[in-house]
Design an enzyme around this catalytic site. Structure first.
Site, PDB file in Angstrom:
ATOM      1  N   ASP A 189      -2.397   5.778  -3.414  1.00  9.37           N
ATOM      2  CA  ASP A 189      -2.959   6.723  -2.130  1.00  9.37           C
ATOM      3  C   ASP A 189      -1.134   7.361  -1.819  1.00  9.37           C
ATOM      4  OD1 ASP A 189      -5.822   6.020  -1.769  1.00  9.37           O
ATOM      5  OD2 ASP A 189      -4.977   4.827  -0.469  1.00  9.37           O
ATOM      6  N   TRP A 210       0.864  -1.401  -0.061  1.00  9.03           N
ATOM      7  CA  TRP A 210       0.281  -0.297   0.033  1.00  9.03           C
ATOM      8  C   TRP A 210       0.273   1.397  -0.186  1.00  9.03           C
ATOM      9  CZ3 TRP A 210      -0.546   4.205   3.863  1.00  9.03           C
ATOM     10  CH2 TRP A 210      -1.133   4.698   3.709  1.00  9.03           C
ATOM     11  N   TRP A 231     -14.706   3.591  -7.486  1.00  8.64           N
ATOM     12  CA  TRP A 231     -15.445   2.895  -7.110  1.00  8.64           C
ATOM     13  C   TRP A 231     -13.911   2.798  -6.465  1.00  8.64           C
ATOM     14  CZ3 TRP A 231     -19.413  -0.377  -9.764  1.00  8.64           C
ATOM     15  CH2 TRP A 231     -19.294  -1.447  -9.177  1.00  8.64           C
ATOM     16  N   ASP A 232     -14.226   1.950  -5.333  1.00  8.25           N
ATOM     17  CA  ASP A 232     -13.562   1.537  -4.396  1.00  8.25           C
ATOM     18  C   ASP A 232     -13.045   0.359  -3.697  1.00  8.25           C
ATOM     19  OD1 ASP A 232     -10.841   1.724  -2.723  1.00  8.25           O
ATOM     20  OD2 ASP A 232     -12.006   3.972  -1.892  1.00  8.25           O
ATOM     21  N   ASP A 290     -15.082  10.048  -0.583  1.00  4.07           N
ATOM     22  CA  ASP A 290     -15.620   9.240   0.837  1.00  4.07           C
ATOM     23  C   ASP A 290     -16.253  10.345   1.460  1.00  4.07           C
ATOM     24  OD1 ASP A 290     -16.532   6.904   2.835  1.00  4.07           O
ATOM     25  OD2 ASP A 290     -14.301   6.517   2.385  1.00  4.07           O
ATOM     26  N   CYS A 297     -10.556   1.266  -7.798  1.00  3.44           N
ATOM     27  CA  CYS A 297      -9.208   2.327  -7.034  1.00  3.44           C
ATOM     28  C   CYS A 297      -9.209   1.341  -5.567  1.00  3.44           C
ATOM     29  CB  CYS A 297      -9.946   3.387  -6.560  1.00  3.44           C
ATOM     30  SG  CYS A 297      -9.153   3.979  -4.802  1.00  3.44           S
ATOM     31  N   ARG A 327     -10.788  -1.999   8.987  1.00  4.23           N
ATOM     32  CA  ARG A 327     -10.744  -0.584   8.695  1.00  4.23           C
ATOM     33  C   ARG A 327     -12.665  -0.879   9.130  1.00  4.23           C
ATOM     34  NH1 ARG A 327     -11.808   3.311   3.503  1.00  4.23           N
ATOM     35  NH2 ARG A 327     -10.392   5.070   4.220  1.00  4.23           N
TER      36      ARG A 327
END
Ligand code: DGJ
Length: 690
Positions: free
Chosen positions: A513, A168, A444-445, A334, A491, A410
């Site tokens: 990110d 990440w 679209w995550d 978001d 995404c 998360r």
């Protein structure tokens, strides 16, 4: 072009520069003959006439020569196909027939009730391969593994493997190492493509950036996957890959059912790693990415500016500033829906938050349109927070194992998209959302990996791994058909779902990110080995960079870094000074001028980002753009001249920045000085052939 030899058993696919040939022996074995520069059909026939080496008890004559090694019989390589029925495991297949249709070669085999069709198609210089399994027997067949293709490289010494690894916020880092005997396995067992590897490999023995032979393979699948690169005992190299990480079961085919694997694409280039990249880019722009001839707009995204602290008023303020600097698409990230005021709640409830958007999204969308921009929103449809109306109503809709803990990454769980009721719910929510307001763009995550991928009550629960991806594709296809003017961005916490499969259904991807402009150069360098600038979203954000390390950099450096792809802005524009906004407006205006060349041109990596001067060049027709960055200057090490590529040595080129006229031969052989100095400097150079 596809040719069949008179023997009806030798086939040759030919692209502009490359060729690919296979042959069915008189014993019914499908041999790989050739992958490399163009050859004649007579050459393929001559290769077919060469005998296979002798078999003996400890080695197989077939290994390293078969086009698609199945499990069973005298084979010791990793099988591409592994199936079992109630009675037996493995495959003993017999050739049935072949078809050539629209340039596609279909080779049909059969093992009892199971039909196995191997597909080959040449598009440009990219060979697309995939497999169809078709259960024509009365009994169920379990597909433990069905790779899309096995690629065979010619006999050479000293193969090197290039891969794009990461994590990440540090995706697509290029690594090149020598191969040794045994296997190197890349993949994802996370349920999505993953930040850890792009599903791509390249192999060469002595290629450079612009010379030498390079083989590349890339998989079009957005779930768990595996590519195994094997150097066999006789030193031959094969690459096999497909959906799923291990061989524990992909799906069960009941009588009458069929399954088509994703495409595993491969190319040969004689033009080094740069040539291979340009072939990949042209292929994706022509055959994979939807509407690729339409340039992507400059976007603004509010995530780094607001986080979850969203209000309609603040979004309007950001939108006004974004419009004033020339942004063309304004995206609310978001936090606009359900009870989503932090990452603890709201996922699954795709209705505007009534406190934040009392009139729904339409008033903001209209405001944004009134400012002359398109309007976009963020969604993460495959997920749900336990603190959501959706989860309270349907706790059984998530992937989970009976009697086991549900891992909350998360604070969210993964919906079981293999369920038809979940598919229908998402379709209704998203179709309703896109119909409720003039929305032009959806980011679209997908922000967590699969962990407890169970499905209580389902007789064959492991099918949810592949069926999740198939349902995602079907949902995207359905939404695109129903809302053809909406563009989609893939995404997954940055670059966690980037592959040829998702790219055939989305218009661009969120690369990482990590928006630090210097870190981005390395990420973008790796990314460019497979994917074109046309899909690579990059934002200019605040300095010091808020996410990582707080690096301070000029707007110039941040803009030129982000201009190497699809330019976006993600900083808090309400805190930018008038001077900064004016400078941003100029950079965006410049980007719009060079955009066709960046997004549609041929890419040349002039110097990799390794600490000093790095640069890329794009060429489209008579126009050339060079983007150059100087990371750090040192005494006694003046930045070198940049030798350009892809120009006509006999032509002259006018530089729009300085008005100077350069001779093509001079730019190619002696290069040009950029004038960069100090630390974190950057420049844009535009050249036009006169
Ligand atoms: C991860 C994405 O990569 C970010 O850009 C942002 O959209 C956040 N998710 C929002 O939760």
């Amino acid at each position: 072009m596809l040719q069949t030899a008179d023997d009806g058993r030798t086939w040759l696919l030919t692209g502009p520069t490359s060729g690919y040939a296979v042959h069915l022996t008189e014993h019914g074995e499908l041999r790989h003959l050739h992958w490399g520069p163009r050859i004649e059909l007579a050459d393929a026939e001559a290769l077919a006439a060469r005998p296979l080496p002798d078999s003996w008890p400890f080695e197989s004559a077939l290994d390293g020569h078969e086009e698609y090694p199945v499990e069973g019989g005298p084979r010791f390589v990793r099988p591409a196909l592994s199936v079992r029925t109630a009675e037996r495991r493995g495959t003993e297949w017999a050739f049935e027939t072949y078809e050539t249709k629209g340039g596609e070669l279909r080779l049909r085999f059969r093992d009892s009730g199971l039909g196995i069709t191997l597909h080959h198609r040449m598009r440009g210089d990219v060979v697309e391969r995939w497999v169809t399994l078709d259960n024509r027997g009365p009994d169920a067949v379990e597909v433990l593994r069905a790779d899309s293709a096995t690629w065979t490289l010619p006999d050479r010494e000293g193969w090197r493997l290039s891969q794009l690894h990461g994590r990440w916020a540090a995706e697509s880092r290029l690594v090149r190492t020598g191969l040794t005997y045994g296997e190197k396995v890349l993949g994802s067992r996370r349920g999505h493509t993953g930040h850890q590897h792009l599903p791509w490999v390249a192999l060469d023995t002595d290629a450079g950036e612009e010379h030498g032979e390079v083989y590349g393979c890339a998989l079009g699948w957005s779930g768990s996957w595996r590519i195994a690169v094997a150097q066999l005992p006789d030193a031959r190299v094969q690459i096999t890959g497909g959906a799923g990480y291990d061989d524990s079961g992909l799906l069960r085919l009941r009588a009458g059912e069929s399954y088509t694997t994703p495409v595993f694409a491969g190319l040969w280039s004689g033009g080094g790693h740069g040539g291979a990249s340009r072939t990949w880019h042209a292929y994706q722009r022509t055959y994979v990415v939807p509407d690729a001839d339409r340039d992507r707009p400059v976007l603004y995204n509010s995530w780094e500016a607001t986080g979850f602290d969203i209000s309609e008023e603040r979004q309007r303020a950001l939108a006004r500033r974004a419009a004033a600097i020339g942004v063309e698409l304004f995206v609310v990230d978001d936090g606009w829906f359900g009870a989503r005021t932090s990452d603890r709640a709201g996922l699954g409830d795709w209705r505007p938050n009534p406190d934040r958007f009392p009139g729904g999204l339409k008033p903001l969308a209209d405001h944004v349109h009134g400012l002359g921009m398109e309007f976009g929103i963020w969604v993460e449809p495959e997920m749900v927070n336990p603190d959501s109306d959706l989860y309270r109503a349907h706790p059984d809709w998530v992937q989970h194992q009976p009697g086991r803990r549900r891992t909350e990454f998360r604070h969210q769980l993964v919906l079981n998209l293999a369920r038809e009721d979940v598919q229908e719910y998402l379709w209704e929510q998203l179709d309703g959302l896109l119909s409720s307001a003039p929305i032009d763009y959806v980011k679209w995550d997908f922000n967590r990996c699969f962990t407890d991928a169970g499905w209580p009550g389902e007789p064959y629960p492991q099918r949810l791994w592949a069926d999740h991806v198939r349902a995602l594709y079907a949902l995207l296809d359905r939404l695109r058909t129903a809302h053809p003017r909406v563009a989609f961005e893939s995404c997954s916490g940055g670059g966690g779902r980037i592959d040829l499969g998702i790219l055939s259904r989305t218009d661009q991807v969120w690369t990482s990110d990590n928006t630090d402009p210097l870190d981005r150069l390395a990420i973008q360098h790796g990314f460019s080995h497979i994917h074109p600038a046309r899909v690579m979203a990059a934002w200019v954000t605040d300095s010091p960079n808020t996410m990582l390390g707080g690096r301070v950099s000029s707007l110039r450096f941040r803009f030129v870094s982000a201009m190497a792809g699809v330019l976006g802005v993600g900083g808090d524009l309400t805190r930018w000074t008038e001077e900064e906004l004016a400078e941003a407006r100029d950079w965006i205006a410049l980007y719009k001028e060079i955009r066709p060349v960046v997004q549609r041109g041929g890419l040349y990596r002039l110097r990799p980002p390794r600490g000093g001067l790095s640069a890329v060049q794009y060429v489209l027709g008579d126009e050339t753009v060079v983007l150059a960055w100087l990371q750090a200057q040192h005494h006694g090490e003046p930045p070198p001249a940049l030798r350009l590529r892809g120009l006509d040595p006999a032509s002259s080129y006018a530089c729009r920045e300085t008005g100077e006229v350069h001779r093509g031969a001079v730019l190619l052989h002696h290069g040009m000085h950029t004038g960069l100095r100090g630390d974190l400097d950057a420049a844009v150079v535009r050249l036009c052939r006169i």
